[in-house]
Design a protein around this motif. Structure first.
Motif, PDB file in Angstrom:
ATOM      1  N   THR B 103      -0.172  16.200 -25.432  1.00 53.68           N
ATOM      2  CA  THR B 103      -0.358  15.294 -24.827  1.00 53.68           C
ATOM      3  C   THR B 103       1.275  14.693 -24.211  1.00 53.68           C
ATOM      4  OG1 THR B 103      -0.735  15.103 -27.535  1.00 53.68           O
ATOM      5  CG2 THR B 103      -0.202  13.009 -26.416  1.00 53.68           C
ATOM      6  N   GLN B 125      -6.391  11.150 -32.083  1.00 54.44           N
ATOM      7  CA  GLN B 125      -6.230  11.464 -33.103  1.00 54.44           C
ATOM      8  C   GLN B 125      -7.042  10.782 -34.175  1.00 54.44           C
ATOM      9  OE1 GLN B 125      -2.244  12.236 -35.131  1.00 54.44           O
ATOM     10  NE2 GLN B 125      -2.913  12.567 -36.891  1.00 54.44           N
ATOM     11  N   ILE B 148      -2.649  19.995 -41.365  1.00 58.01           N
ATOM     12  CA  ILE B 148      -1.422  18.853 -40.561  1.00 58.01           C
ATOM     13  C   ILE B 148      -1.532  19.961 -39.603  1.00 58.01           C
ATOM     14  CG2 ILE B 148      -0.188  17.306 -38.698  1.00 58.01           C
ATOM     15  CD1 ILE B 148       0.769  17.396 -41.409  1.00 58.01           C
ATOM     16  N   THR B 152       3.170  19.223 -33.487  1.00 60.84           N
ATOM     17  CA  THR B 152       2.264  18.444 -32.431  1.00 60.84           C
ATOM     18  C   THR B 152       2.535  17.182 -32.635  1.00 60.84           C
ATOM     19  OG1 THR B 152       0.263  18.184 -34.432  1.00 60.84           O
ATOM     20  CG2 THR B 152       0.438  20.224 -33.141  1.00 60.84           C
ATOM     21  N   THR B 154       0.816  14.802 -33.502  1.00 56.04           N
ATOM     22  CA  THR B 154      -0.046  14.293 -34.601  1.00 56.04           C
ATOM     23  C   THR B 154       0.494  13.972 -36.042  1.00 56.04           C
ATOM     24  OG1 THR B 154      -0.417  16.712 -35.465  1.00 56.04           O
ATOM     25  CG2 THR B 154      -2.293  15.260 -34.030  1.00 56.04           C
ATOM     26  N   ASN B 157       2.205  11.377 -35.380  1.00 57.78           N
ATOM     27  CA  ASN B 157       1.535   9.647 -35.569  1.00 57.78           C
ATOM     28  C   ASN B 157       1.158   9.509 -37.344  1.00 57.78           C
ATOM     29  OD1 ASN B 157       1.236   9.563 -33.084  1.00 57.78           O
ATOM     30  ND2 ASN B 157      -0.186  11.144 -32.816  1.00 57.78           N
ATOM     31  N   THR B 193      -6.435  17.057 -40.381  1.00 58.17           N
ATOM     32  CA  THR B 193      -6.326  15.681 -38.936  1.00 58.17           C
ATOM     33  C   THR B 193      -5.933  16.884 -37.364  1.00 58.17           C
ATOM     34  OG1 THR B 193      -5.017  13.616 -38.122  1.00 58.17           O
ATOM     35  CG2 THR B 193      -3.896  14.991 -40.076  1.00 58.17           C
ATOM     36  N   THR B 194      -6.385  16.169 -36.303  1.00 55.81           N
ATOM     37  CA  THR B 194      -6.049  16.703 -35.094  1.00 55.81           C
ATOM     38  C   THR B 194      -6.541  15.944 -33.965  1.00 55.81           C
ATOM     39  OG1 THR B 194      -5.568  18.830 -33.445  1.00 55.81           O
ATOM     40  CG2 THR B 194      -7.331  18.887 -34.915  1.00 55.81           C
ATOM     41  N   ASP B 195      -6.593  16.271 -32.894  1.00 54.67           N
ATOM     42  CA  ASP B 195      -6.902  15.373 -31.538  1.00 54.67           C
ATOM     43  C   ASP B 195      -8.619  15.494 -31.731  1.00 54.67           C
ATOM     44  OD1 ASP B 195      -4.471  15.205 -30.940  1.00 54.67           O
ATOM     45  OD2 ASP B 195      -4.916  16.531 -29.369  1.00 54.67           O
ATOM     46  N   SER B 220      -4.237   7.043 -32.681  1.00 52.07           N
ATOM     47  CA  SER B 220      -3.043   7.016 -31.642  1.00 52.07           C
ATOM     48  C   SER B 220      -3.967   7.172 -30.894  1.00 52.07           C
ATOM     49  CB  SER B 220      -2.660   8.737 -31.975  1.00 52.07           C
ATOM     50  OG  SER B 220      -2.888   9.196 -31.653  1.00 52.07           O
ATOM     51  N   GLU B 222      -4.110   9.641 -26.733  1.00 52.03           N
ATOM     52  CA  GLU B 222      -4.057  11.784 -26.881  1.00 52.03           C
ATOM     53  C   GLU B 222      -3.857  11.866 -25.386  1.00 52.03           C
ATOM     54  OE1 GLU B 222      -1.520  12.500 -28.920  1.00 52.03           O
ATOM     55  OE2 GLU B 222      -1.967  11.767 -30.698  1.00 52.03           O
TER      56      GLU B 222
END
Lengths: 407, 339
Positions: B103, B125, B148, B152, B154, B157, B193-195, B220, B222
């Protein structure tokens, strides 16, 4: 015939004596080596500084005061995502110390048990212990941590199975839950008058020591042997129990509640799966090494000691406790120190299972989010160095007290 | 012991810092290979196939740059990096560029001293949960355990999102995508959770992808893109304009199928001619051969082809173009002109 007319002059010193005279030579070389070492460090240090400056990077610890911005799952001190990076580091330090402390205790227990049992005359027991020691000693701890964590998460029931009006799994004794996210246990609720109960409990522990001291004194003075097993248990439990009921049961239990949340059990104390996995893995792995130390220590005590004790009519348990172990400790303690240091250092593998130790907070997330790699790693090195030297110092004091007094 | 550890650390740090300067392009040409940092394995973006060949969306960016600079899309040494090691690897010169769904943020650009050359994927995200939890919005996640990938954006966020919505959660930081996936599937966490693109890619590898849903909230911005070190602008330009060439090629209708014809002789469209080197001296200005962009596009196709081949709707990952459509189609992809 020649006579010595000129005796060597005392106090005259020539520069060449620094090399030729054995009295000064070793000092000369040490000074030279020291200068070279300092020069080498200076060269590397200035090289680092120049290169960092050329890359536009500067060493700065300002980031420690900035908000960390991330959450941590196990915090022994107050912490939110708005706390500073320094606070996050402290959370990590306490988590590291917690797991190291717990693992040192259990590893010692495992190790002493396995070490003593490995010398057992019972064929099955001694072979089982040999297998334990050889298997755990010869597979890297990293793999043990992963295996134990994977087994825990894959084989234990999910947290969800404990939730709802009609859960698949009921709480054990209405108080405990073992899930793949950890263990939920009841937390005590301190009501009015509970301090009295606690005070009585502490007093009874002191009472146990007093009783044991008295029993020992009586044994040495008169040769009368008082029982210690059941009185110890009685002193420990009875007064506290009486105080508890006299005060009107002031201490309650806050059991985990299956209905409060749709994802997890709420209430009580939660011991996370990462802590359990890393704690158990470190204990059982290092326990195997300690077992070998204990075995070596016991075998180092001359057989004549055992035979002499047996000739005096002592039973096997007493021979071990009163004659063999006190002497074996002198051999066991020095390698034990290095095993404790190993536990502390190996606890840095905790990030593997998501346990928030100092390597995971300061050396992991903080390092990443701020990009201050050199600063964070230097701090980490300093922390592990200080903590290892402290453990060493304490254990050395203990060793000095236990070792053979030569007068 | 104390001194030797310290010395060792200093030596490493010294070597690391020493490699940073010097012209990257000359190094790459002298080496004959591009060192490109990618993920340790995220299907669709960068992962080795069964023969050990790296393929994916980010991998194709690396190959395009290698083709532009060296004329050979295979002349790439892929260096797998984790969320933690990627920046050190780039800063130390171990890799020439990083194409690892990273990101673009202010602090990475300014404080960590990297140059983001552009955006090759506009992401955000998201959250993935098992369908049978019956969760339909991230605001219902109070008390959930969340996996998570550590190191990162994330992580930050997530903390911000839950704090601003005043809901509690328990974070489980995981080092790599593969481990996080295993934890999530074992039920050690409720949410992963991630992108959003990464979630889609991860879900595509599940045995039963239909049992898991992506929640509608995207918490978010990204913007993911390739990055290089600060201070080597010539190299930064090469990577930036290679990416722009792929995007422009799609806009102008240059594909891997028709590029051989188009680059054989100057055509009617002057911008295509300049892009493919049949007119003007753009390649020379970059310090590359005239057919640099032709090679880059021929390596894996234009941006649209790369997208469809690796992560598009026809692949198991099944991402739609969305924000990543050309500006002419209502998306955000917009390359500066080639002139």
């Amino acid at each position: 015939m020649t006579t010595l007319t000129d005796p060597p002059k005392q106090g005259s010193f020539q520069p060449m004596m620094l090399l030729n005279d054995t009295r000064y030579r070793s000092i000369t070389f040490q000074v030279i080596a020291l200068i070279l070492l300092i020069l080498a460090i200076w060269f590397l240090g200035s090289n680092l500084a120049t290169n960092l400056a050329a890359a536009g990077l500067n060493i700065s610890y300002d980031f420690l005061g900035n908000p960390a911005g991330y959450d941590i799952n196990q915090t022994l001190i107050p912490y939110t995502s708005q706390s500073t990076n320094l606070q996050a580091a402290f959370v990590g330090i306490l988590n590291t110390l917690l797991v190291a402390f717990l693992a040192c205790i259990t590893a010692t227990v495992f190790g002493v048990l396995a070490g003593v049992l490995r010398l057992s005359k019972n064929w099955l027991v001694s072979k089982v212990m040999s297998v334990y020691v050889e298997i755990f000693r010869n597979i890297p701890v990293l793999i043990w941590i992963l295996i134990i964590f994977t087994i825990m998460t894959a084989s234990m029931p999910t947290a969800k199975s404990y939730l709802g009006e009609t859960p698949d799994n009921g709480l054990i004794a209405g108080l405990f839950a073992f899930t793949n996210r950890g263990v939920n246990a009841p937390a005590p609720i301190w009501g009015e008058g509970s301090m009295v109960v606690v005070a009585v409990f502490i007093a009874s522990i002191i009472g146990i020591f007093a009783y044991r001291k008295y029993a020992k004194k009586l044994l040495f003075d008169t040769g009368r042997l008082l029982p210690t097993g059941w009185p110890t248990l009685a002193i420990l439990i009875l007064p506290t129990l009486i105080a508890f009921f006299v005060m009107g049961q002031p201490i309650g239990l806050d059991a985990p509640d299956p209905l409060a949340n749709r994802f997890n059990l709420r209430g009580g104390i939660q011991i996370g799966a990462p802590l359990i996995a890393i704690w158990f893995a470190l204990s059982i792995y290092t326990g195997a090494f300690i077992a070998e130390n204990v075995r070596a220590g016991i075998q180092a005590v001359s057989k004549g000691q055992t035979e002499a004790a047996a000739a005096l009519g002592l039973r096997p348990g007493r021979i071990m406790n009163l004659v063999v172990l006190p002497q074996a400790l002198r051999v066991i303690i020095p390698p034990l120190i290095s095993q404790y240091l190993n536990i502390t250092k190996n606890s840095s593998l905790a990030i593997l299972v998501g346990y928030a130790d100092i390597t995971a907070t300061l050396g992991g997330i903080t390092l990443n989010q701020t990009g201050r790699a050199i600063e964070c790693v230097l701090l980490l090195m300093l922390f592990y160095l200080v903590i290892s030297l402290t453990i060493s110092a304490f254990m050395n004091v203990y060793n000095n007290r236990m070792k053979l007094k030569e007068r | 012991m104390k001194t030797s550890v310290f010395l060792g650390a200093l030596t490493v740090a010294g070597i690391v810092a020493g490699g940073a300067a010097a012209a990257t392009m000359d190094e790459v040409k002298a080496r004959g290979k591009l060192n490109c940092g990618v993920t340790t394995g995220l299907v669709g973006f960068a992962a080795p196939d069964s023969n050990g060949n790296w393929e994916g969306f980010d991998v194709d960016v690396c190959r395009a740059v290698a083709a532009a600079v060296l004329g050979d899309p295979q002349a790439v040494e892929f260096v797998p990096t984790t969320g933690k090691t990627r920046f050190t690897a780039l800063a130390s010169g171990e890799i020439d560029m990083l194409a690892r769904n990273t990101t673009w943020t202010f602090s990475r650009d300014v404080d960590l001293k990297f140059t983001f050359v552009g955006v090759n994927y506009y992401d955000g995200q998201g959250f993935m949960v098992p369908k049978d939890l019956g969760v339909s919005s991230a605001t219902e996640l109070d008390g959930a355990t969340v996996c998570i990938q550590t190191g990162t954006t994330t992580e930050l966020n997530l903390a911000d999102y839950f704090r601003s919505n005043n809901i509690s959660y328990e974070p489980v930081p995981i080092e790599t995508n593969a481990e996080a996936q295993q934890q999530y599937l074992a039920g050690a966490c409720d949410v992963y959770t991630t992108d959003a693109s990464g979630l889609a890619a991860t879900r595509a590898t599940f045995e039963a992808p239909g049992d898991h849903v992506l929640l509608p909230e995207i918490v978010s911005k990204e913007p993911l893109g390739p990055l290089v070190r600060h201070g080597d602008n010539e190299w930064g330009d090469v990577v930036r304009w290679t990416l722009n060439a792929l995007i422009t090629a799609e806009e102008l209708g240059v594909t891997s199928a028709n590029i051989a014809d188009m680059s054989a002789a100057p055509g009617n469209n002057p911008e295509i001619n300049r892009l493919l080197g049949t007119e003007g001296t753009l390649g020379e200005m970059l310090g590359l051969s005239a057919d640099w962009a032709k090679n880059a596009i021929a390596a894996g196709g234009n941006y649209g082809e790369v997208f469809e081949k690796n992560i598009g709707e026809a692949t198991p990952i099944g991402l739609s173009r969305g924000l990543n459509a050309q500006w002419t189609d209502g998306g955000l992809l917009y390359s500066p002109p080639f002139r």
